[in-house]
Motif scaffolding. Sequence first.
Motif, PDB file in Angstrom:
ATOM      1  N   SER A  80       0.767  -1.272   0.093  1.00 54.70           N
ATOM      2  CA  SER A  80      -0.215  -0.529  -0.458  1.00 54.70           C
ATOM      3  C   SER A  80       1.142   1.319   0.056  1.00 54.70           C
ATOM      4  CB  SER A  80      -0.627  -0.169   1.560  1.00 54.70           C
ATOM      5  OG  SER A  80      -1.460   1.106   1.357  1.00 54.70           O
ATOM      6  N   TYR A  83       1.849   2.278  -3.338  1.00 53.52           N
ATOM      7  CA  TYR A  83       0.786   2.302  -4.162  1.00 53.52           C
ATOM      8  C   TYR A  83       0.940   4.041  -3.663  1.00 53.52           C
ATOM      9  CZ  TYR A  83      -2.660   2.645  -6.946  1.00 53.52           C
ATOM     10  OH  TYR A  83      -3.707   3.079  -8.148  1.00 53.52           O
ATOM     11  N   SER A  84       1.293   4.017  -2.559  1.00 53.04           N
ATOM     12  CA  SER A  84       0.946   5.174  -2.826  1.00 53.04           C
ATOM     13  C   SER A  84       2.602   6.643  -2.946  1.00 53.04           C
ATOM     14  CB  SER A  84       0.916   5.529  -0.842  1.00 53.04           C
ATOM     15  OG  SER A  84       0.479   5.416  -0.342  1.00 53.04           O
ATOM     16  N   ARG A  85       3.458   5.779  -3.288  1.00 56.58           N
ATOM     17  CA  ARG A  85       4.817   6.928  -3.183  1.00 56.58           C
ATOM     18  C   ARG A  85       4.523   6.871  -4.998  1.00 56.58           C
ATOM     19  NH1 ARG A  85       8.054   3.611   1.349  1.00 56.58           N
ATOM     20  NH2 ARG A  85       7.342   5.258   3.125  1.00 56.58           N
ATOM     21  N   GLY A  86       4.247   6.274  -5.484  1.00 51.51           N
ATOM     22  CA  GLY A  86       4.539   5.820  -6.810  1.00 51.51           C
ATOM     23  C   GLY A  86       5.079   4.720  -7.359  1.00 51.51           C
ATOM     24  N   TYR A  88       5.302   1.814  -8.264  1.00 49.15           N
ATOM     25  CA  TYR A  88       4.675   0.389  -8.106  1.00 49.15           C
ATOM     26  C   TYR A  88       4.982  -0.712  -8.273  1.00 49.15           C
ATOM     27  CZ  TYR A  88       1.476   4.568  -9.042  1.00 49.15           C
ATOM     28  OH  TYR A  88       0.531   5.579  -9.080  1.00 49.15           O
ATOM     29  N   SER A 117      -8.832  -5.671  -0.940  1.00 51.48           N
ATOM     30  CA  SER A 117      -8.214  -3.676  -0.600  1.00 51.48           C
ATOM     31  C   SER A 117      -6.825  -4.151  -1.861  1.00 51.48           C
ATOM     32  CB  SER A 117      -7.624  -3.390   0.322  1.00 51.48           C
ATOM     33  OG  SER A 117      -7.498  -3.681   1.778  1.00 51.48           O
ATOM     34  N   ARG A 120      -6.481  -5.178  -4.937  1.00 50.95           N
ATOM     35  CA  ARG A 120      -7.138  -4.615  -5.909  1.00 50.95           C
ATOM     36  C   ARG A 120      -6.072  -3.378  -5.886  1.00 50.95           C
ATOM     37  NH1 ARG A 120     -11.952  -4.349  -2.985  1.00 50.95           N
ATOM     38  NH2 ARG A 120     -10.947  -2.651  -1.485  1.00 50.95           N
ATOM     39  N   THR A 121      -5.266  -3.162  -4.815  1.00 46.42           N
ATOM     40  CA  THR A 121      -4.198  -2.056  -4.886  1.00 46.42           C
ATOM     41  C   THR A 121      -3.209  -3.065  -5.460  1.00 46.42           C
ATOM     42  OG1 THR A 121      -3.888  -1.733  -2.750  1.00 46.42           O
ATOM     43  CG2 THR A 121      -2.219  -0.684  -3.661  1.00 46.42           C
ATOM     44  N   ASN A 124      -4.464  -2.846  -9.090  1.00 44.70           N
ATOM     45  CA  ASN A 124      -3.861  -1.185 -10.000  1.00 44.70           C
ATOM     46  C   ASN A 124      -2.277  -1.327 -10.326  1.00 44.70           C
ATOM     47  OD1 ASN A 124      -6.826  -0.427  -9.617  1.00 44.70           O
ATOM     48  ND2 ASN A 124      -6.306   1.087  -8.379  1.00 44.70           N
TER      49      ASN A 124
END
Lengths: 543, 457
Positions: A80, A83-86, A88, A117, A120-121, A124
């Motif tokens: 997570s 992902y938040s920090r980009g 990927y 969740s 899903r992360t 994405n």
Amino acid sequence: MQYKSTSILAVFLIISLLNTGCVTRRMAKQASGYELAGMFREAAELYYQAAMRKPKKIDYKMGLNRAGQMYMEGLASDVSRAYSRGEYRKAVYDYLEMQGFADKVRKTGVNLRIEHSTQRTFENAREIYLAERYELGQRLVGEQNFDEARKIFVEIYRISPNFRDTRSYLNTATLEPMYQNGARFFSHRNYMQAYREWERIAAKDPGYKDVRQRMQQALNERYKEGAVFLLNEDFSAAARALGDVYKVNPGYMDVKSQYIEARNEPVYRAAIQNLGSGRCRVAFRGFEQIIADAGGNYKNALLLRNEALGCASFPIALLSNPMPGNHADGEEFENILIQMILESKDPFIKIHKLADINQRILRAFQGATGSLNRTMLRQLHDRNGIAAVLVLNFSQYQKTAGSLQRAEKTGFERVAVEDQDGERSYRDRQVSYMEYSRTNQVQIIVNVQLVSTFTGEILLSRRYSQTESDEMKYAVYRGESKNLYPATLRNNSYHIDERNYASLQRLLNADQTITSPDQLRDKLFSELNINITQALITFDPER
Amino acid sequence: MNRALVFLLLVAIMTGCFSGRKTSHERLMRGAPDWVLQTPNHPSYYHGVGMVPKNQQFDFRERARQVALNELAGSISVTISSSSVLNYFEFDHLSSEFFQDNIRMSTQDYLEGYELIGNWENDQQYWIYYRLSKIRYQQIKQERISRALTSSRSKFDQARRFAGQGRMADAMGFYVRAFEDIRDFIGEDLKTQVDGKETPYATALMADFAEQMQSLSVVFPTEKLLIKPGSLLAPVEPMVVNKNSEPIPGIPVSGRLSWLPGRRTEAVTDARGRFRVVPEGVKPGMQNEQIVCVIDMDRIVRQNTSDMLVQRFFEVVRLSAFTLPVEIVPPVFFISVTSSLPSSRGNLKVDAEFDEEIRRILRQEGIAISDDQGKADYSLVVQSNVSAPVQHGSRFSSSVVATIDLLDNQGNSIRSRRIDDVSGIGMGAAQSIEDAFSSLKNKFRITVYPEIIQPLF
């Protein structure tokens, strides 16, 4: 003794069982320590190992479930955060690690949860990461940097095999370099290498571009190279080229017959030339080679082989002069020689007894000193088709059956004696024993000459001198042989000879049979006739 | 002796196995304060109790403090106001979770006003307890919102002024930074006066930004671009304009060529609002291609903030893509194939067949053929010499040497290739020549075309 080793084994087994249990318990204890310290990854790994060793131990599974889930949550939070920090890529690989761990742990029967969740992360992040990689891969394919492109599409394929057109791009990145290599080889007239490159592609994807058509074209070009070489009578180059095509596809056009021609035509031509120049033996062998390779249908090779054989045949009349003192052994010698020549299966030599051809000439030649009568020789050539006379002259022959020689010898028989105190001593008693000996021998000197009936020329001359003998020697003692010692005579008195005890024992146990003179003769004749046959076979009258 | 050794070994192993000592919970917690034994739940406060084992961690005090503060922050509920910007725009579930997590994290990051109530330790554990008055927390939060709004509002006003002056690049920077100021409060109802009306501030800010962005468009110099592969390509110069068709400088844009997947041109509009896209890499045979340009909002946002939350938030603003259709005009080739055949074989049609094969290959690749050299972009001149067939028994062989010249429309040679010794065999002379030409056709397709014609494009 057996009881002792079983006990040791049992103790070892107990120790090793206790030790296994102990190691597992220690692992679980250590895992618990890690868990308490919040080091869930290490804890989960140790619980996993413990649960694998002791699958029935519920505590280990519970520990694994607890610590594993905490570890998974840690990873989920990494996913997570990444992902938040980009980040990927990191999000994707952290998730895959998480999934890998859950899969591994499932073997113990523990199912670790991955939150929806987190999944899903991951999905994405995967979409974004793979889209970036895919774009880069596409660009690299466009720039024909297939190696790098392939690495990228392999990575995408591993993560998500059905991502967009990954399979197709992976195919292109893998196969296109080979396709282009093939074209380069083709351009440099290296048709078989081109063929093989394209064949590798066809093995992976038969429908790739026009690769099958190209394979046929490469093969056709190589075939034509071979055919043109053949037309230009460069037979070795033709055989190489046509051989290449034949090995790949034996049914390709008329490659089989052309390849046969490329291999055999030079041999055929040389054989005809040899036949024309009277070198019939060489010609015969050439035709034989062709028939072995191409069967009897290659041109008129079969006919010409027979012609060459007729021309190369070498009929010999055997004249065996009487053997001094033993007419019967002379005939035996002759018979063995004829048998050996026939067994050699030499296609050219035909052997006849002179006695069967012409008794008059036989009588004239037998016992003749110096050269044979030329006229008679010519007569044998012209009337009987004999090419040469093989003359055997036995200048010496001796077959001796030796008489049995006897000699009485003095020796000692040694006996061990034990006195009242149990002390051991020896008593030697002088005795007599017999020694026997015999020698058989066969000795021969034979002169062999091969004389041309056409010219009277001595074509081959050999002198063989050989002796074959056998000897027997043994001793006989009526008493206890193993106690018998030889004696030496010193100062008119016999003394026991301990040093030569072994030699006497060998004589006492020696074989008392001997090869008979006739057996020696057969052996001698066989050896001599092998040599004579060999000399005849290797003799080439066309040389 | 041996038995004693084995016994000792077993004892040693057993000792190793059963050396664990159990310590009772009661003994461990003897003398612990109430907040250790039971989690405090006074309704006027947020509470945070942290415990960390002492044995494995040397920084256990700091770790315990973090655990306690995390617990305290976690007990502060994050509520999303119905009139917040988060509810105004439609986000997917993952993005919503992302924003909520960030709000929660910022709550932890800006935790102020908490007080240490006590700490306690035994042999194995270290405990610490913090609490924060709910009234105090609300006061601090309101002060922060007020400061953020003041700062943001001045940037927002500046952004609007720049937009009014047509300085869109500057305006966008200010919009982004204005949003950055209130990024911790996007779940709150931030009401303020905009244009004399009480309005949800963050929503107004984003709506204004979106309106400004969406007023921009990319205009191409022509309605359709005609490209002939191999010709000298002039770059296309699209222009970014506002709703009054005034050119807008300094705007990051990106362009994609549909025929080169994975390639992207990034640019910034110049003083005339223009940027350049080079339509390279066009190959014959392509159809229905296009140049797609977009105003690169991601780049605009990234240039003005490194805050992931802000960057993600601005993704909600969707901008149109502007497309220029591209028509690929096939290059035109003139083809000339001549052969010098042996005099006795002059009636053979190998030239015509070779010519037809070249035409077929070129057409297949999207190249047009003209029989008028004057109208052609390139000429392909093939001259072949056929040697007299040689008879070998019942077979014939022949060989062909071909020279292939590629000329431009001025008649200048661009590339040349010679193919030596193309062999043919057959049962007759004519057949051998035809066979040689069959090979020549294959060589043309497999090697000549990729080597001398393909590199033109």
